[in-house]
Design a protein around this motif. Structure first.
Motif, PDB file in Angstrom:
ATOM      1  N   GLN A   1       0.957  -1.088  -0.050  1.00 50.16           N
ATOM      2  CA  GLN A   1       0.067   0.016  -0.014  1.00 50.16           C
ATOM      3  C   GLN A   1       0.908   1.342  -0.005  1.00 50.16           C
ATOM      4  N   PRO A   2       0.690   2.104  -1.082  1.00 49.64           N
ATOM      5  CA  PRO A   2       1.560   3.508  -0.953  1.00 49.64           C
ATOM      6  C   PRO A   2       1.163   4.461  -0.129  1.00 49.64           C
ATOM      7  N   LEU A   3       2.285   5.328   0.317  1.00 50.59           N
ATOM      8  CA  LEU A   3       1.941   6.449   0.976  1.00 50.59           C
ATOM      9  C   LEU A   3       1.203   7.607   0.447  1.00 50.59           C
ATOM     10  N   HIS A   4      -0.083   7.975   0.749  1.00 54.18           N
ATOM     11  CA  HIS A   4      -0.406   9.273  -0.346  1.00 54.18           C
ATOM     12  C   HIS A   4      -0.394  10.407   0.524  1.00 54.18           C
ATOM     13  N   VAL A   5       0.352  11.482  -0.087  1.00 50.27           N
ATOM     14  CA  VAL A   5       0.211  12.821   0.377  1.00 50.27           C
ATOM     15  C   VAL A   5      -0.195  13.684  -0.633  1.00 50.27           C
ATOM     16  N   GLY A   6      -0.371  15.185  -0.105  1.00 46.67           N
ATOM     17  CA  GLY A   6      -0.799  16.190  -0.980  1.00 46.67           C
ATOM     18  C   GLY A   6      -2.023  16.371  -1.301  1.00 46.67           C
ATOM     19  N   GLN A   7      -2.483  17.541  -1.860  1.00 42.63           N
ATOM     20  CA  GLN A   7      -3.856  17.819  -2.477  1.00 42.63           C
ATOM     21  C   GLN A   7      -3.775  18.246  -3.838  1.00 42.63           C
ATOM     22  N   GLY A   8      -4.955  17.937  -4.679  1.00 45.30           N
ATOM     23  CA  GLY A   8      -5.016  18.355  -5.826  1.00 45.30           C
ATOM     24  C   GLY A   8      -6.653  17.925  -6.169  1.00 45.30           C
ATOM     25  N   LYS A   9      -6.591  17.342  -7.572  1.00 42.82           N
ATOM     26  CA  LYS A   9      -7.828  17.380  -8.119  1.00 42.82           C
ATOM     27  C   LYS A   9      -8.786  16.357  -7.526  1.00 42.82           C
ATOM     28  N   GLY A  10      -9.831  16.201  -7.504  1.00 43.75           N
ATOM     29  CA  GLY A  10     -10.573  15.284  -7.189  1.00 43.75           C
ATOM     30  C   GLY A  10     -10.618  14.004  -7.806  1.00 43.75           C
ATOM     31  N   GLU A  11     -10.146  13.810  -9.100  1.00 42.47           N
ATOM     32  CA  GLU A  11      -9.866  12.701  -9.983  1.00 42.47           C
ATOM     33  C   GLU A  11      -8.480  12.879 -10.580  1.00 42.47           C
ATOM     34  N   ILE A  12      -7.819  11.825 -10.544  1.00 40.59           N
ATOM     35  CA  ILE A  12      -6.603  11.504 -11.199  1.00 40.59           C
ATOM     36  C   ILE A  12      -6.607  10.861 -12.693  1.00 40.59           C
ATOM     37  N   LYS A  13      -6.338  11.622 -13.737  1.00 40.49           N
ATOM     38  CA  LYS A  13      -6.260  11.055 -14.992  1.00 40.49           C
ATOM     39  C   LYS A  13      -4.675  11.143 -15.431  1.00 40.49           C
ATOM     40  N   THR A  14      -4.089  12.119 -15.391  1.00 43.20           N
ATOM     41  CA  THR A  14      -2.476  12.322 -15.965  1.00 43.20           C
ATOM     42  C   THR A  14      -1.610  12.097 -14.844  1.00 43.20           C
TER      43      THR A  14
END
Length: 247
Positions: free
Chosen positions: A154-167
């Motif tokens: 399981q990766p560590l996820h940090v940060g804040q961005g768009k509600g959906e990831i495409k690129t």
């Protein structure tokens, strides 16, 4: 059976190590027997991998992380002495390719990770960083689960961005410092193996999702692809041995 020098020549033709300024010697690091029947691949030339290779009667160990890194103690003692003695006592070649194996368009860690994660249109962004697109947009939570399922970590996820990831942009291993290349490219997320303390703040303050998926976990696949290609090219036996590493 194949000749060691023929194998090394072919790898160098494929990976072109002369095009990279690296932190370690690429190619043959410890010389063993000249005739090769069995190649064992692994991520790092640890004692565990050497022991497993000896059990498999290996003639060559092919890894991403070998020995003789710049800045390390040059004396051969302790852990280094034990490893090299085992290789010499068993006449096993140690062959390592670092940056050339990260960036190869077919066998490289970046390309192979894209295939594992199903990233479409994988292509170099610049330097060692690659970019591509997900087949369908995912929420950060969905993408995190997707990575964890396929890499078994399981990766560590940090940060804040768009509600959906495409690129997405990515670079395997200790490539957290390349997050700025992802920001400049305007992608939705950046993925690498390791994370450092400043990476968290960059991701949060610059509005990008960052995933640290594990140095070892992201760099398991290039050496396997290269070993398979060598087996097909030379008719030798190849086996990848997984030595777990949570980092």
């Amino acid at each position: 059976m194949a000749n060691r020098n023929d194998i090394l020549k072919k790898i160098n033709e494929w990976l072109k190590p002369e095009n990279f300024q690296d932190y370690c010697p690429n190619g043959l690091q410890v010389e063993g027997k000249s005739e090769i029947n069995t190649i064992i691949t692994g991520v790092t030339a640890s004692q565990a991998l050497i022991d497993a290779a000896i059990e498999q009667s290996a003639d060559m160990i092919l890894v991403h992380h070998g020995y003789f890194w710049k800045g390390e103690d040059q004396t051969i003692r302790g852990m280094k002495k034990n490893r090299i003695k085992q290789l010499l006592d068993n006449d096993i070649n140690l062959v390592a390719y670092h940056l050339p194996l990260d960036d190869h368009p077919d066998y490289g860690n970046n390309r192979q990770l894209a295939d594992v994660l199903g990233i479409q249109n994988p292509r170099p962004l610049g330097g060692l960083v690659w970019q591509g697109e997900l087949p369908a947009a995912m929420t950060p939570e969905q993408f995190s689960l997707h990575i964890g399922h396929l890499l078994n970590r399981q990766p560590l996820h940090v940060g804040q961005g768009k509600g959906e990831i495409k690129t997405i942009a990515w670079c395997t291993g200790a490539a957290q410092g390349f997050i700025n290349a992802a920001l400049d490219a305007g992608v939705d997320a950046y993925l690498s193996g390791e994370i450092s303390e400043p990476t968290t703040h960059t991701a949060r303050e610059c509005g990008i999702h960052y995933f640290a998926a594990g140095h070892h976990a992201t760099e398991r696949y290039g050496v396997q692809a290269l070993g398979k290609a060598l087996a097909e090219e030379f008719g030798v036996r190849h086996e990848y041995i997984e030595c777990d590493n949570p980092v």
